[in-house]
Every structure is written in structure tokens, then in C-alpha cells.
Design an enzyme around this catalytic site. Sequence first.
Site, short mmCIF file in Angstrom:
data_model
loop_
_atom_site.label_atom_id
_atom_site.label_comp_id
_atom_site.label_asym_id
_atom_site.label_seq_id
_atom_site.Cartn_x
_atom_site.Cartn_y
_atom_site.Cartn_z
N GLY A 28 0.81 -1.22 0.00
CA GLY A 28 0.00 0.00 0.00
C GLY A 28 0.83 1.26 0.00
O GLY A 28 2.02 1.24 -0.31
N LEU A 52 0.26 3.63 -2.12
CA LEU A 52 0.54 3.44 -3.54
C LEU A 52 1.03 4.72 -4.20
O LEU A 52 0.59 5.81 -3.88
CB LEU A 52 -0.71 2.92 -4.26
CG LEU A 52 -1.28 1.60 -3.71
CD1 LEU A 52 -2.52 1.20 -4.49
CD2 LEU A 52 -0.24 0.48 -3.77
N HIS A 53 1.95 4.54 -5.14
CA HIS A 53 2.49 5.65 -5.93
C HIS A 53 2.56 5.19 -7.38
O HIS A 53 2.15 4.05 -7.70
CB HIS A 53 3.86 6.07 -5.38
CG HIS A 53 4.82 4.93 -5.20
ND1 HIS A 53 5.32 4.19 -6.26
CD2 HIS A 53 5.33 4.38 -4.08
CE1 HIS A 53 6.11 3.25 -5.78
NE2 HIS A 53 6.13 3.32 -4.47
N HIS A 98 3.90 1.61 -8.15
CA HIS A 98 2.93 0.51 -7.99
C HIS A 98 1.93 0.51 -9.15
O HIS A 98 1.60 -0.55 -9.71
CB HIS A 98 2.11 0.68 -6.70
CG HIS A 98 2.91 0.61 -5.43
ND1 HIS A 98 3.09 1.69 -4.61
CD2 HIS A 98 3.54 -0.43 -4.83
CE1 HIS A 98 3.80 1.34 -3.55
NE2 HIS A 98 4.10 0.05 -3.67
N GLN A 135 8.01 -9.35 7.80
CA GLN A 135 9.18 -9.00 6.98
C GLN A 135 9.87 -7.72 7.46
O GLN A 135 10.84 -7.26 6.86
CB GLN A 135 8.81 -8.88 5.51
CG GLN A 135 7.97 -7.69 5.12
CD GLN A 135 7.49 -7.79 3.69
OE1 GLN A 135 6.68 -8.64 3.34
NE2 GLN A 135 8.01 -6.92 2.84
N ASP A 158 12.96 -3.65 -6.10
CA ASP A 158 13.37 -4.63 -5.07
C ASP A 158 14.01 -5.81 -5.80
O ASP A 158 13.41 -6.89 -5.91
CB ASP A 158 12.14 -5.05 -4.26
CG ASP A 158 11.53 -3.88 -3.52
OD1 ASP A 158 12.03 -3.53 -2.45
OD2 ASP A 158 10.57 -3.28 -4.05
N GLN A 178 14.54 -9.10 -4.05
CA GLN A 178 13.22 -9.73 -3.84
C GLN A 178 12.76 -10.44 -5.12
O GLN A 178 12.17 -11.53 -5.07
CB GLN A 178 12.21 -8.68 -3.41
CG GLN A 178 10.79 -9.18 -3.30
CD GLN A 178 9.86 -8.15 -2.69
OE1 GLN A 178 9.76 -8.04 -1.48
NE2 GLN A 178 9.18 -7.39 -3.53
N SER A 185 7.18 4.13 -1.15
CA SER A 185 6.19 4.53 -0.14
C SER A 185 6.86 5.27 1.00
O SER A 185 6.22 6.05 1.71
CB SER A 185 5.46 3.29 0.40
OG SER A 185 4.88 2.58 -0.65
N ARG A 186 8.15 4.99 1.21
CA ARG A 186 8.86 5.63 2.32
C ARG A 186 9.25 7.07 2.01
O ARG A 186 9.61 7.82 2.92
CB ARG A 186 10.10 4.82 2.69
CG ARG A 186 9.77 3.48 3.33
CD ARG A 186 11.06 2.79 3.80
NE ARG A 186 10.79 1.62 4.62
CZ ARG A 186 10.58 0.40 4.13
NH1 ARG A 186 10.61 0.20 2.83
NH2 ARG A 186 10.34 -0.61 4.94
P1 AMP Z 1 5.87 -2.50 -1.79
O1 AMP Z 1 4.52 -1.93 -1.60
O2 AMP Z 1 6.99 -1.58 -1.46
O3 AMP Z 1 6.01 -3.87 -1.17
O4 AMP Z 1 6.02 -2.73 -3.36
C1 AMP Z 1 5.10 -3.52 -4.07
C2 AMP Z 1 5.65 -3.78 -5.45
O5 AMP Z 1 5.85 -2.52 -6.12
C3 AMP Z 1 7.02 -4.47 -5.42
O6 AMP Z 1 7.06 -5.44 -6.46
C4 AMP Z 1 7.97 -3.33 -5.67
O7 AMP Z 1 9.19 -3.73 -6.25
C5 AMP Z 1 7.17 -2.47 -6.62
N1 AMP Z 1 7.68 -1.09 -6.63
C6 AMP Z 1 7.96 -0.32 -5.56
N2 AMP Z 1 8.48 0.87 -5.95
C7 AMP Z 1 8.53 0.84 -7.30
C8 AMP Z 1 8.97 1.74 -8.31
N3 AMP Z 1 9.50 2.93 -7.99
N4 AMP Z 1 8.86 1.38 -9.61
C9 AMP Z 1 8.34 0.17 -9.95
N5 AMP Z 1 7.91 -0.74 -9.05
C10 AMP Z 1 8.00 -0.42 -7.75
#
Ligand code: AMP
Length: 281
Positions: A31, A33-34, A37, A61, A152, A155, A188-189
Amino acid sequence: MKLYKSILSVQTYLKAKRAQNLRIGFVPTMGALHAGHLSLIKIALQKCDIVVCSIFVNPTQFNNSEDLKLYPRPIENDIKLLAQVGCHVLFHPTTDEMYAGGLIKNSAADYGHFIEVLEGAHRPGHFDGVITIVQHLFEIIEPNEVFFGQKDYQQCLVVKMLIKRSFSSLHFNQCPIEREQDGLAMSSRNIRLNATERLAARDLNQALLHIKNNWYVDKWQQAIAEATAIIHQNPLLKLDYLSISDIETLSELSSFKVPAIALIAVNCGNTRLIDNLRLGD
Ligand code: AMP
């Protein structure tokens, strides 16, 4: 957009879709979201008939309880963004729903060397939590395709290994990193950064670009030293690691290689930021 909070309700909905031979794409998130995402959702919409996004801040995690507490949870805005982009289903379970029945924490111990370095070394237990929750989510949603961000990178390697072991018919998509105009990888951070930290955070990408632009056999070591200096010279940044690694094994390079990947993790004030860039493409 359909919103489901219980495992049974989302499974019932997806079972009916599967019976119609519809292809299910899945984007797991935590969540806040940007556009990063949302880019994953858009790619999934192009490739699949039904796109499911999950929002679940997975406690297992997080190796730092303060980070878990401070993790942003703007769910109403997230729902609006997902609906706007055309996502079909949001799965938003509670922690009790996901960990009911005492979900046994999986271990990443036998995944090999690549899981022990970088994030694995700096965030003990992180990938155990990731594997546990991703496996559980895959079992609930039973997608045909999944979409993860290169942001990531480690990941992505971990999830690819999980798929190879336990979900062999599942198709993995690695999606590009979305960035702010000044190059900072969206995260998100980022909203936790104050104005001066936000300015400083730009140096992560500057350091990676410096390496990419000087990735030549006669310059590569100097480029790494100069990129490290970019971070060290910024008093707001504390370097966790800057590693130039093999793209598959994540072993640190001891000689020049193409392709390779530069991965960085930095603490900017109280906020931990990561980024990466492929070299030699
Ligand atoms: P998170 O909510 O941080 O767990 O991210 C969810 C998914 O969004 C993961 O597969 C992340 O790698 C991907 N994600 C996060 N930031 C970005 C970004 N700047 N560009 C593309 N994908 C992203």
C-alpha cells in the site's frame, strides 16, 4: 473495483473467473501506492483479463518495529488510485486473516548465497517474512502471472526461486523502476523525508548513474570509489551498502563484468532507501 478482506470471499470471486478461462494477474503490495505501484497494475492490465492487487503490510518482513509502526497506510487514497487505474480487485486482509491458524514462517535459509547478502544481511529475517507471505498470497490468489518491481531486485530473485520450486506454471514479470523527475526511485517511504532529506536522497541515483556512465574496464574501480564518495560527502546520508554484483548470484564482483548490477541502500535521516541500476546494457 471489488474489495475483499477475507480469503474465502476473494477465492470465491476468482474461482468463478477462472471457470470462465480468464487470465488472472496479481500485484502484491504493502500500500501507500504511488506511480511505481500503478505502473505494475497497468502492465498487468495489458497482459491479463483480471488484475488483483493486494495491500497488506506484512509484519513478519520488518526487522525494525519502528519502521513497521511508521509505515504509511493511506487506504482510502489507495482504493481511489486503484479504481482510477482500472484494477479489478483489491484484496486487503487483516493480519489476523493472513496469520490465522498460526501460519508457519518459512525459512529462506536454503535459498543459497544470494539471499544472505545485501538486504538479507542488513535486515535479518526479512526474506523469511517475504517468502512466507508471498507463498501464502500465491496460494490464495492462484494467479497465472505475477508482477514485481525491479526496485526490489533481490526480492525479484527470491520470488523467482520460490516460483521455480513451488509454482512452476506461474509466469513472473519483472517491471522497470519508476522514478521522480530528479531520478529518486519512487517509494512509499519517500513521504517520510523532510525537504532537506528529500534533496539529499537524489544522490542515491546520482551515485548509481556515475557508476553506469563510467562502467569501462579501465575505469570501473575508480567509478565505484567516486560513487561511494558522493554518498559519504552528503552529511544526511549513511551508507548501508553499495555493491556491484553479478545479476544472478548477487556475488560482489572482483573483476570487470558486463552485464552487472549496482545496488545501493542508504539511511536518509530515519528513512531507509534502496535503489539499483543495471550496468553495461
Ligand atoms: P511494496 O509496496 O513496497 O512492497 O512494493 C510492491 C511492489 O511494487 C514491489 O514489487 C515493488 O518492487 C514495486 N515497486 C515499488 N516501488 C517501485 C517503483 N519505484 N517502480 C516500480 N515498481 C516499484
